[in-house]
Design a protein around this motif. Sequence first.
Motif, PDB file in Angstrom:
ATOM      1  N   ALA A  92      35.343  37.914  43.876  1.00 57.04           N
ATOM      2  CA  ALA A  92      36.788  37.697  44.171  1.00 57.04           C
ATOM      3  C   ALA A  92      37.472  39.111  43.566  1.00 57.04           C
ATOM      4  O   ALA A  92      38.498  39.642  43.861  1.00 57.04           O
ATOM      5  CB  ALA A  92      37.193  36.687  43.392  1.00 57.04           C
ATOM      6  N   ASP A  93      36.607  39.741  42.436  1.00 59.28           N
ATOM      7  CA  ASP A  93      37.413  40.982  41.970  1.00 59.28           C
ATOM      8  C   ASP A  93      37.544  41.991  42.794  1.00 59.28           C
ATOM      9  O   ASP A  93      38.696  42.935  43.152  1.00 59.28           O
ATOM     10  CB  ASP A  93      36.575  41.435  40.689  1.00 59.28           C
ATOM     11  N   VAL A  94      36.396  42.145  43.871  1.00 53.77           N
ATOM     12  CA  VAL A  94      36.515  43.392  44.734  1.00 53.77           C
ATOM     13  C   VAL A  94      37.290  43.035  45.953  1.00 53.77           C
ATOM     14  O   VAL A  94      38.140  43.916  46.368  1.00 53.77           O
ATOM     15  CB  VAL A  94      34.947  43.509  45.202  1.00 53.77           C
ATOM     16  N   LEU A  95      37.491  41.757  46.184  1.00 53.82           N
ATOM     17  CA  LEU A  95      38.225  41.426  47.250  1.00 53.82           C
ATOM     18  C   LEU A  95      39.717  41.344  47.024  1.00 53.82           C
ATOM     19  O   LEU A  95      40.599  42.089  47.440  1.00 53.82           O
ATOM     20  CB  LEU A  95      38.051  40.052  47.736  1.00 53.82           C
ATOM     21  N   LYS A  96      39.955  40.937  45.494  1.00 58.40           N
ATOM     22  CA  LYS A  96      41.434  40.936  45.125  1.00 58.40           C
ATOM     23  C   LYS A  96      42.079  42.454  45.330  1.00 58.40           C
ATOM     24  O   LYS A  96      43.226  42.694  45.392  1.00 58.40           O
ATOM     25  CB  LYS A  96      41.653  40.278  43.908  1.00 58.40           C
ATOM     26  N   ALA A  97      41.093  43.342  44.667  1.00 62.98           N
ATOM     27  CA  ALA A  97      41.496  44.722  44.580  1.00 62.98           C
ATOM     28  C   ALA A  97      41.898  45.220  45.700  1.00 62.98           C
ATOM     29  O   ALA A  97      42.796  46.240  45.824  1.00 62.98           O
ATOM     30  CB  ALA A  97      40.442  45.473  43.732  1.00 62.98           C
ATOM     31  N   ALA A  98      40.946  44.903  46.720  1.00 66.90           N
ATOM     32  CA  ALA A  98      41.276  45.503  48.218  1.00 66.90           C
ATOM     33  C   ALA A  98      42.606  45.249  48.736  1.00 66.90           C
ATOM     34  O   ALA A  98      43.054  46.003  49.528  1.00 66.90           O
ATOM     35  CB  ALA A  98      40.168  44.848  49.091  1.00 66.90           C
TER      36      ALA A  98
END
Length: 325
Positions: free
Chosen positions: A200-206
């Motif tokens: 979720a961290d990678v997705l949210k940052a994008a």
Amino acid sequence: MVALARKAQPPDEEASTFAADVLAGLAASPKRLAPKYFYDDAGSLLFERITELPEYYPTRCELAILRARAGDIAQLIPAGAALVEFGTGSTRKARILLRAARKLSCYVPVDISGDMLEREAAELRRDFPALPVLPVTADFTKDFALPDAARAAPARVGFFPGSTIGNFEPHEAAGFLAHAGRMLGPGAQLIVGVDLIKSADVLKAAYNDKAGVTAKFNLNLLKRINRELAGTFKLDTFEHHAFYNRERSRIEMHLASLKRQKVKVNGETIDFRAGETIHTENSYKYSVESLAALARGVGWQPAAAFTDPDQYFSIQVFRLGEESA
Ligand code: AVJ
């Protein structure tokens, strides 16, 4: 194989559809607007900037997979096939395939924006003088007539990059895959670019970039409504909100009203509670298996799947019909 020809909508009809969709979406509960309306001229430019952000990995990953695996993908394409791209904005990704796949009978980019399509086609003809480039101006989710050369080809190969499929609800995605199969006909293949389920961290940052370009892209929809539909949205009273909905494997984008307020659109008054949101986009993420299951359900067989080393993004190839023994 090909059913009715459908002309692109004339501009006035397009404008009245936009008005009707916006008023219906803002009258609904919860409030919603369709993501296809992000892409006016300013929105298209903002999306181009998104694809270059350090946090927005999908475009970079997809281009890297295409460059690394173009030869493998090209080997799966039957000789003399027609390549049909669904929803071509830029031809940047198709070019990688066109360079690798020799002996295509033609390239058919399909898009609702005829101007962009003709510009891209002209450049492509210069760079690939031996390849017939046959653009079709149409809504690629509806039936459209393929050019004769594409119908006469021994097979048709669909290309649907960019994880555009993620904007559809899963049942709509299945509907699109079925429609693509009907349009492309017997012996068809389909090359789909799909963003993968991940942390979720990678997705949210994008979708929450530091430079605020995604926020601007989201808020540009209100700007567009103000300009085209006599809207009175105050942009500084709405906030970009993007999060990963793990249960439904999707990024959700919303615009949240920072206060209780009334907004006018085409003379109609819309009430907002403090904190109430307009749901502006779903971006579904799949696994290689979950997309294959969806495709299998409507008659496609998985033929190959390629990912980047981080497994952030995938290019999946499907074949129509029975798995050969
Ligand atoms: C064009 C639908 C693939 O979902 O990542 C990018 C659109 N929205 N940042 C995506 C988008 C916010 C993009 N797609």
